[in-house]
Design an enzyme around this catalytic site. Structure first.
Site, PDB file in Angstrom:
ATOM      1  N   SER A  43      -5.850 -35.361  62.204  1.00 16.69           N
ATOM      2  CA  SER A  43      -6.616 -34.970  61.063  1.00 16.69           C
ATOM      3  C   SER A  43      -6.289 -33.646  60.364  1.00 16.69           C
ATOM      4  O   SER A  43      -5.511 -32.743  60.122  1.00 16.69           O
ATOM      5  CB  SER A  43      -8.222 -34.227  61.298  1.00 16.69           C
ATOM      6  OG  SER A  43      -9.153 -34.397  60.383  1.00 16.69           O
ATOM      7  N   TYR A  76     -14.518 -28.969  65.290  1.00 13.19           N
ATOM      8  CA  TYR A  76     -13.604 -30.174  65.467  1.00 13.19           C
ATOM      9  C   TYR A  76     -12.088 -29.822  64.545  1.00 13.19           C
ATOM     10  O   TYR A  76     -10.811 -30.395  65.143  1.00 13.19           O
ATOM     11  CB  TYR A  76     -13.984 -31.672  64.276  1.00 13.19           C
ATOM     12  CG  TYR A  76     -13.003 -32.188  63.809  1.00 13.19           C
ATOM     13  CD1 TYR A  76     -13.535 -33.043  64.627  1.00 13.19           C
ATOM     14  CD2 TYR A  76     -13.254 -32.775  62.608  1.00 13.19           C
ATOM     15  CE1 TYR A  76     -12.159 -34.306  64.684  1.00 13.19           C
ATOM     16  CE2 TYR A  76     -12.373 -33.892  62.553  1.00 13.19           C
ATOM     17  CZ  TYR A  76     -12.440 -35.105  63.827  1.00 13.19           C
ATOM     18  OH  TYR A  76     -11.328 -35.876  63.603  1.00 13.19           O
TER      19      TYR A  76
END
Length: 291
Positions: free
Chosen positions: A183, A196
């Site tokens: 990400s 995350y």
């Protein structure tokens, strides 16, 4: 300048929320673009078998469809989004490819081991592992991140990659490929997605380290690092106002569609990328990344 299909669908997104993770694609309005009609396969993955986690929707579904266009057979793993998974299988089969779905919780090591056993039993081989499943739970207050949340995020996002890769590697041959979904938050961080983002940073290091460890076996390990992409995880994560603004901060001033990521996964799984390992492809709408 005439707006393209991706810009047009971005303008149609209504404020919306979903109550459970990782979310359902059939509940989204509008649904993401997972099959780009302008993308034509050329047999780049003919004879390959791919296992895609989180393959029922979002990025995983788009990758599954692109792989089907390229001639691969596909196994998708998902948690419990049965309707989404069935739609993905239908999309795979519409291109003449074989698709099989497995509902399982990959945060558990025994489930991961059994999943690989089931895929080998079904197809007789495994050539591409796409570690794509993920969860995220926003917390503005760092002190509010509970041990249970921390364990769930890490178990799903990074522990599962260790489990599945360890189970799959004995079946891999020279030329096979592992592709991990990282990400943009691995490189930029995120104030409200600390756990995350930490897992995505771990995925980046996992990719680089594993690629060096197994390079002599001729097995490549790479990652794709998406920016803001219109997937079920977005309305399942954020409030409706933030969903409406999602992607607006990028230089391209819009969110991306899953189909815009799929060609990167095709490239990394194909012979086009025989000299590429330990790398990240950034598909993020123009954000500059220094790694």
């Amino acid at each position: 300048m005439t707006k393209d299909k991706f810009e047009k669908i971005d303008e149609q997104v209504d404020p919306q929320e979903q109550s459970t993770q990782p979310g359902s694609e059939e509940k989204m309005n509008p649904e993401p673009i997972y099959d780009d009609e302008d993308y034509t396969g050329s047999g780049k993955l003919e004879g390959k078998v791919a296992l895609i986690t989180g393959g029922d929707s979002g990025i995983g579904r788009a990758v599954a469809v692109a792989y089907a266009k390229e001639g691969a057979s596909i196994a998708i793993a998902y948690l419990d989004e049965h309707e989404d998974a069935e739609e993905t299988i239908k999309a795979i089969e519409s291109y003449g490819a074989k698709g099989v779905k497995f509902a399982t919780d990959i945060s558990d090591v025994e489930n991961c081991n059994q999943l690989v056993v089931d895929v080998i039993s079904e197809f007789g081989q495994l050539n591409v592992l796409v570690n794509n499943a993920g969860k995220q739970f926003p917390q503005d207050d760092f002190l509010a991140i509970s041990p249970d949340q921390l364990m769930e995020t890490f178990s799903t996002n990074i522990f599962s990659m260790f489990y599945l890769t360890q189970a799959a590697l004995p079946h891999f041959q020279k030329g096979d490929s592992i592709i991990n979904t990282s990400s943009v938050t691995a490189y930029r961080g995120s104030a409200e997605l600390i756990d995350y983002s930490s897992t995505k940073g771990a995925i980046t290091s996992f990719t680089r380290s594993l690629s060096a460890n197994i390079a002599e076996q001729g097995i490549r390990v790479n990652s794709v690092a998406p920016g803001p992409i219109w997937t079920p995880l977005i309305p399942a994560t954020f409030g409706s106002e933030k969903v409406g603004e999602h992607g607006g901060e990028t230089p391209m001033e819009r969110r991306g569609q899953p189909s815009e990521l799929a060609p990167a996964y095709v490239y990394l799984a194909s012979k086009d990328a025989t000299y590429v390992t330990g790398q990240a492809i950034h598909v993020n709408g123009g954000g500059f990344i220094s790694s």
